[in-house]
Design a protein around this motif. Structure first.
Motif, mmCIF file in Angstrom:
data_model
loop_
_atom_site.group_PDB
_atom_site.id
_atom_site.type_symbol
_atom_site.label_atom_id
_atom_site.label_comp_id
_atom_site.label_asym_id
_atom_site.label_seq_id
_atom_site.Cartn_x
_atom_site.Cartn_y
_atom_site.Cartn_z
ATOM 1 N N ALA A 195 0.826 -1.207 0.000
ATOM 2 C CA ALA A 195 0.000 0.000 0.000
ATOM 3 C C ALA A 195 0.860 1.257 0.000
ATOM 4 C CB ALA A 195 -0.929 -0.004 1.209
ATOM 5 N N VAL A 196 1.986 1.204 0.679
ATOM 6 C CA VAL A 196 2.912 2.340 0.702
ATOM 7 C C VAL A 196 4.312 1.820 0.402
ATOM 8 C CG1 VAL A 196 3.876 4.209 2.089
ATOM 9 C CG2 VAL A 196 1.493 3.520 2.435
ATOM 10 N N LYS A 197 4.995 2.536 -0.504
ATOM 11 C CA LYS A 197 6.318 2.060 -0.925
ATOM 12 C C LYS A 197 7.349 3.162 -0.742
ATOM 13 C CE LYS A 197 4.009 0.675 -4.614
ATOM 14 N NZ LYS A 197 3.647 0.259 -5.967
ATOM 15 N N GLY A 198 8.243 2.981 0.201
ATOM 16 C CA GLY A 198 9.391 3.862 0.382
ATOM 17 C C GLY A 198 9.041 5.327 0.565
ATOM 18 N N ALA A 199 8.079 5.601 1.433
ATOM 19 C CA ALA A 199 7.708 6.994 1.659
ATOM 20 C C ALA A 199 8.636 7.630 2.688
ATOM 21 C CB ALA A 199 6.258 7.069 2.154
ATOM 22 N N SER A 200 9.088 8.837 2.407
ATOM 23 C CA SER A 200 9.935 9.572 3.351
ATOM 24 C C SER A 200 9.498 11.029 3.360
ATOM 25 C CB SER A 200 11.411 9.518 2.942
ATOM 26 O OG SER A 200 11.849 8.195 2.823
ATOM 27 N N PHE A 201 9.278 11.575 4.555
ATOM 28 C CA PHE A 201 9.060 13.016 4.677
ATOM 29 C C PHE A 201 9.196 13.431 6.138
ATOM 30 C CE2 PHE A 201 4.876 11.042 4.968
ATOM 31 C CZ PHE A 201 4.282 11.689 6.021
ATOM 32 N N ASP A 202 9.339 14.714 6.365
ATOM 33 C CA ASP A 202 9.445 15.256 7.713
ATOM 34 C C ASP A 202 8.364 16.295 7.912
ATOM 35 O OD1 ASP A 202 11.890 14.162 9.008
ATOM 36 O OD2 ASP A 202 12.788 14.865 7.132
ATOM 37 N N VAL A 203 7.835 16.351 9.124
ATOM 38 C CA VAL A 203 6.901 17.408 9.463
ATOM 39 C C VAL A 203 7.478 18.142 10.669
ATOM 40 C CG1 VAL A 203 4.533 17.969 10.097
ATOM 41 C CG2 VAL A 203 4.985 15.964 8.683
ATOM 42 N N GLY A 204 7.685 19.430 10.517
ATOM 43 C CA GLY A 204 8.254 20.215 11.607
ATOM 44 C C GLY A 204 7.240 20.461 12.708
ATOM 45 N N ALA A 205 7.740 20.774 13.897
ATOM 46 C CA ALA A 205 6.838 21.065 15.010
ATOM 47 C C ALA A 205 6.023 22.316 14.685
ATOM 48 C CB ALA A 205 7.629 21.270 16.292
ATOM 49 N N GLY A 206 4.708 22.240 14.896
ATOM 50 C CA GLY A 206 3.841 23.370 14.616
ATOM 51 C C GLY A 206 3.464 23.512 13.159
ATOM 52 N N GLU A 207 3.989 22.642 12.322
ATOM 53 C CA GLU A 207 3.691 22.733 10.894
ATOM 54 C C GLU A 207 2.376 22.003 10.592
ATOM 55 O OE1 GLU A 207 6.025 21.976 6.651
ATOM 56 O OE2 GLU A 207 6.454 20.712 8.354
ATOM 57 N N SER A 208 1.809 22.309 9.433
ATOM 58 C CA SER A 208 0.658 21.554 8.964
ATOM 59 C C SER A 208 1.022 20.980 7.606
ATOM 60 C CB SER A 208 -0.552 22.488 8.857
ATOM 61 O OG SER A 208 -1.623 21.792 8.288
ATOM 62 N N PHE A 209 1.032 19.672 7.530
ATOM 63 C CA PHE A 209 1.527 18.988 6.344
ATOM 64 C C PHE A 209 0.394 18.196 5.712
ATOM 65 C CE2 PHE A 209 3.784 15.697 3.984
ATOM 66 C CZ PHE A 209 4.874 16.380 3.461
ATOM 67 N N GLY A 210 0.262 18.276 4.402
ATOM 68 C CA GLY A 210 -0.826 17.591 3.715
ATOM 69 C C GLY A 210 -0.346 16.388 2.924
ATOM 70 N N LEU A 211 -1.200 15.371 2.856
ATOM 71 C CA LEU A 211 -0.940 14.234 1.978
ATOM 72 C C LEU A 211 -2.108 14.170 1.002
ATOM 73 C CD1 LEU A 211 0.095 11.361 4.424
ATOM 74 C CD2 LEU A 211 1.554 12.397 2.689
ATOM 75 N N VAL A 212 -1.827 14.317 -0.294
ATOM 76 C CA VAL A 212 -2.920 14.266 -1.260
ATOM 77 C C VAL A 212 -2.692 13.136 -2.252
ATOM 78 C CG1 VAL A 212 -3.450 16.720 -1.090
ATOM 79 C CG2 VAL A 212 -1.861 15.923 -2.822
ATOM 80 N N GLY A 213 -3.770 12.697 -2.852
ATOM 81 C CA GLY A 213 -3.701 11.623 -3.831
ATOM 82 C C GLY A 213 -5.096 11.066 -4.026
ATOM 83 N N GLU A 214 -5.235 10.197 -5.013
ATOM 84 C CA GLU A 214 -6.553 9.630 -5.266
ATOM 85 C C GLU A 214 -6.786 8.432 -4.355
ATOM 86 O OE1 GLU A 214 -6.694 9.180 -9.618
ATOM 87 O OE2 GLU A 214 -7.503 11.208 -9.532
ATOM 88 N N SER A 215 -7.990 7.894 -4.388
ATOM 89 C CA SER A 215 -8.259 6.766 -3.505
ATOM 90 C C SER A 215 -7.354 5.596 -3.896
ATOM 91 C CB SER A 215 -9.729 6.366 -3.598
ATOM 92 O OG SER A 215 -10.088 6.143 -4.927
ATOM 93 N N GLY A 216 -6.852 4.909 -2.888
ATOM 94 C CA GLY A 216 -5.949 3.804 -3.141
ATOM 95 C C GLY A 216 -4.505 4.218 -3.307
ATOM 96 N N SER A 217 -4.206 5.506 -3.120
ATOM 97 C CA SER A 217 -2.822 5.934 -3.297
ATOM 98 C C SER A 217 -1.989 5.684 -2.037
ATOM 99 C CB SER A 217 -2.774 7.420 -3.665
ATOM 100 O OG SER A 217 -3.320 8.191 -2.621
ATOM 101 N N GLY A 218 -2.626 5.270 -0.956
ATOM 102 C CA GLY A 218 -1.876 4.920 0.248
ATOM 103 C C GLY A 218 -1.758 6.050 1.253
ATOM 104 N N LYS A 219 -2.462 7.155 1.020
ATOM 105 C CA LYS A 219 -2.272 8.300 1.916
ATOM 106 C C LYS A 219 -2.844 8.035 3.310
ATOM 107 C CE LYS A 219 -6.158 10.807 -0.247
ATOM 108 N NZ LYS A 219 -6.864 9.622 -0.754
#
Lengths: 246, 302, 285
Positions: free
Chosen positions: A22-46
């Motif tokens: 469902a998810v392949k090699g995802a990497s990201f960072d979210v800073g403290a106090g930040e608002s981070f979005g994950l977008v994609g179509e259905s089935g994209s693993g978000k």
């Protein structure tokens, strides 16, 4: 400071021939106090990424660190004091036989709070519901009111990181505006960090500072919302998604 | 606000306390139940049965155990014996009235044992899954594979005849369907968002099963139990009929039919009257069960 | 423009313990060979309006109207049996989630063939050829394979296209689509809309498009009815929806976040009780 660090995350379901990645090699960072979005179509693993962080999807590999502490496979209760989640469908995320009071009271009790009564009152005020909703059952609430209860439940342990799984996609646009405003206010008041999943680019554009675009379980691009606003996407899939949304 | 009636207070959408909310939910259920005439008839019959059993010494015209061989097999409507007498001259009406106590006793015991065992096995099996599920469900299958009465016969034969043993035997054969129902419900509930949400508060398996899964399984189990009650009464009567349940001179309805069997051609009322009593109570439970399903079953409503 | 459907003073009522609840309150509109959008929030009565036209409101719900005329014939006067011929044959309906509308234990091919033969006298092979043609008409690339598949093997977009194909078999005059694309991803949404658009244009059908998505309706429809609390509060041409006058419509539009116009806070709709008291605006042409 990084609130959430995700490195080479893989999530799969099933095994052998039935295995679905469902998810392949995802990497990201979210800073403290930040608002981070994950977008994609259905089935994209978000949404699966959120479920892996919270432990609802148990089969994952890679590294997840919250507040610079690496998460083990079994999570201590202290973890849930730090990370909480709001689900997509407010009609499915509240127990049909538990009143608002019971939902919030049990949550507070599980986290070892003593002044439960006072806290229930404060939580209801925080999410703009007020006392008259305290003893109602879910079927006596509208969709937006239910989602406010779900948000109150997520806020009860006083978390630092809030995972939002399409929190407004089941709601009417006018209610969506109320909930999004509420989430923005709460973030400011409580200094929360948001990781928000949505299929709606305009919602992510409104709520987030940065976002990752996902396709078939992979992150294809991480971009600033400023770039999103001027439709400046590097990856062809992100461009396609942008065009379809306008 | 001060002028509102009790009914308005109960039907409110804005309850003001925990107790108020509970009472209001109960009242709404009662209103839904009350609108079902057949279910109300069933409830009425069962309430009457309970009252009759409680007041048996006051209601019964005769002692159910006193024999009068000079007046045996008296027909219906004979003097002093409204429903006649049996082969030993005992008053059938009095025996039926006292028999109501035994029937209720059996019903209550089975209703306490079987669904609770079933609920435990089913919810644990469904929630934990894996090999626990496999083991528990295969045990359930084994119990399901035997015909109920045959298995009960085997238990009674092993434990000895008597009401308590009959109840245990019936309970042992009655729980597997409840376990199946509870497991099926648990499987759907387990994957729902509200269970995920409470997991995210760090709740353990025990709390989730008892506080979150049980309340949702119980309503469909209650419905099923009431619908099965007729079968349970019949099974108890069947054991009594075969001489393996209540022992003479106990006025258990099944045993009474068994006694009356010998005279069924010439003195039909001796077997028919207890048969009618079993029929009425079974029917009442079925009607009640249908009504309860409309009120309690979350899938049927809303 | 010739009128296909003429609805006057439509009410849908549900008796409850607290008295009668009016889901739709005196709605009037006409439908020509056009794409008519009905927008509103949940509970505004838009879906009930669509169902009431086909008399699909289940008891204890009650449908009342001065008339619901299809080509001059009042549907309310028809017997239940005659209504069954109207449903599907002359007015078709596409629901939100195709999963609930398809039979899970029949292959898609069998379902389409059955639907076709229900409405036409045709041999099995004729029906099959027609079914393939239908699937091609809704831009399904590999119709032979889809014919053999079961509904659960289809994605949401595919399922919805198949539903549309099935609804179009009897060549209805009117298609009622109740949130046909809200369960779909944006890119698939576009495709499904294009297909519906093409069919409406080619066959000269009337389309009632029920949706909560204002932008979508503004984009896709010719004329829009905006419903609030069971009444029509505003009627306008779809391309002028963004200049709508009614405060409710304006409120809905302003509550949408927009990529190109960032704001700190979204406008929240302030509901005015006068909106639901005001008489229903007529959607007749």
């Amino acid at each position: 400071m990084t609130m959430l660090h995700i490195d080479n995350l893989n999530v799969w379901f099933g095994s052998g021939r039935d295995r679905v990645d469902a998810v392949k090699g995802a990497s990201f960072d979210v800073g403290a106090g930040e608002s981070f979005g994950l977008v994609g179509e259905s089935g994209s693993g978000k949404s699966t990424i959120l479920r892996a962080i919270t432990g609802l999807a148990p089969t994952w590999s890679g590294r997840i660190a919250v507040d610079e502490r690496t998460i083990e496979k079994t999570r201590a209760r202290a973890f849930y004091k730090q990370v909480q989640m709001v689900f997509q469908d407010p009609y499915a995320s509240l127990h049909p036989r538990h009143s608002v009071d019971a939902v919030l009271g049990e949550t507070l009790q599980l986290h070892g709070f003593k002044d439960i009564d006072a806290r229930v009152v404060r939580l209801l005020d925080d999410v703009g519901l007020g006392q008259k909703f305290r003893f109602r059952y879910p079927h006596q609430l509208s969709g937006g009111q239910r989602q406010r209860v779900a948000i109150a439940r997520a806020l009860a342990p006083e978390p630092e990181l809030l995972l939002l799984d399409e929190p407004t996609s089941a709601l009417d646009v006018s209610v969506q505006a109320e909930i999004l405003n509420l989430l923005a206010d709460l973030r400011q008041e409580h200094g929360l960090t948001y990781l928000m999943v949505s299929h709606d680019l305009s919602v992510v554009g409104h709520m987030c500072d940065r976002l990752a675009v996902m396709k078939d379980g992979e992150i294809v691009e991480i971009m600033d919302v400023a770039d999103l606003r001027v439709m400046k996407a590097a990856h062809p899939y992100s461009q396609h998604l942008l065009q379809a949304s306008v | 606000m001060t002028e509102q009636t009790l009914r308005q207070w109960l039907l409110t959408d804005t309850p003001t306390s925990r107790r108020h909310a509970k009472l209001s939910a109960l009242y709404q259920g009662w209103l839904a139940f009350r609108s079902n005439t057949m279910a109300m008839i069933g409830l009425g019959i069962l309430l009457a049965l309970v009252l009759i059993a409680a007041a048996a010494p006051l209601l019964a015209p005769h002692d159910p155990f006193v024999q009068n061989l000079g007046n045996r097999l008296a027909p219906l409507g004979s003097e002093g014996h409204l429903l006649g007498t049996d082969s030993l001259g005992r008053d059938i009406l009095s025996r039926l009235i006292y028999g109501a106590r035994i029937t209720l006793y059996i019903v209550a015991l089975v209703a306490l044992i079987a669904p609770i065992v079933g609920l435990l096995v089913g919810t644990v099996s469904g929630y934990v899954g894996g090999w626990v599920d496999i083991v528990l469900m295969r045990i359930t299958d084994i119990f399901l594979a035997f015909p109920r009465l045959v298995l009960a016969l085997a238990f009674v034969a092993a434990l000895g005849a008597g009401i308590e043993n009959a109840v245990i035997a019936i309970s042992l054969t009655a729980w597997p369907p409840y376990a199946r129902i509870a497991r099926a419900e648990t499987l759907t509930i387990r994957s729902s968002d509200y269970i995920s949400a409470i997991k995210l508060q760090g709740a353990g398996g025990f709390r989730i099963i008892t506080k979150h899964i049980w309340p949702l399984c119980i309503s469909s189990l209650i419905v099923r139990v009431t619908l099965d009650m007729a079968g349970i009464i019949l099974a108890a009567a069947g054991l009594g009929f075969l001489g393996l349940g209540a022992q003479p001179p106990s006025p258990e309805w099944g045993a009474m039919i068994s006694e009356g069997r010998r005279f069924i051609l010439d003195h039909w009322w001796v077997a028919t009257m207890p048969g009618l009593a079993i029929f009425t109570v079974s029917l009442a439970f079925n009607l009640l069960g249908d009504g309860l399903r409309d009120v309690l079953d979350p899938k049927a409503g809303e | 423009m010739d009128t296909l459907l003429d609805i006057e003073n439509l009410w849908v009522k549900f008796p409850t313990r607290q008295g009668i609840f009016d889901a739709v309150r005196g709605v009037s509109f006409t439908l020509g060979r056009e794409r008519l959008g009905i927008v509103g929030e949940s509970g505004s009565g838009k879906s009930m309006t669509g169902r009431a036209i086909l008399r699909l409101i289940r008891p204890p719900g009650i449908v009342e109207a001065d008339h619901i005329k299809l080509d001059g014939v009042d549907l309310l006067q028809k017997s239940e049996k005659a209504m069954r011929d109207v449903r599907g044959e002359r007015i078709s309906m596409v629901m939100q989630d195709p999963k609930f509308s398809l039979n899970p234990v029949m292959t898609i091919g069998d379902q389409i063939i059955e639907a076709y033969r229900l409405h036409n006298t045709a041999s099995k092979s004729e029906a099959r050829a027609k079914a393939l043609e239908m699937l091609e008409a809704v831009s399904i690339r590999n119709p032979e394979r889809v014919m053999r598949a079961y509904p659960h093997e289809m994605s949401g977009g595919m399922g919805q296209r198949i539903m549309i194909a099935m609804m179009l078999i009897p060549n209805p005059e009117i298609l009622i689509a109740d949130e046909p694309t809200s369960a779909l991803d944006v890119s698939v949404q576009r495709q499904v809309l294009d297909i519906m658009d093409k069919l409406v244009k080619e066959r000269g059908m009337g389309l009632i498009f029920i949706s909560h998505d204002l932008n979508l309706v503004a984009d896709f429809c010719d004329r829009v009815l905006i419903m609030y609390a069971g009444r029509i509060v505003e009627v306008c041409d779809a391309d002028k929806l963004h200049d709508a006058q009614h405060p409710y419509t304006r409120g809905l539009l302003n509550s949408l976040p927009r990529l190109n116009a960032p704001r700190d806070r979204l406008d929240v709709l302030k509901r005015d009780p006068a909106w639901s008291d005001a008489p229903s605006v007529s959607g007749r042409v």
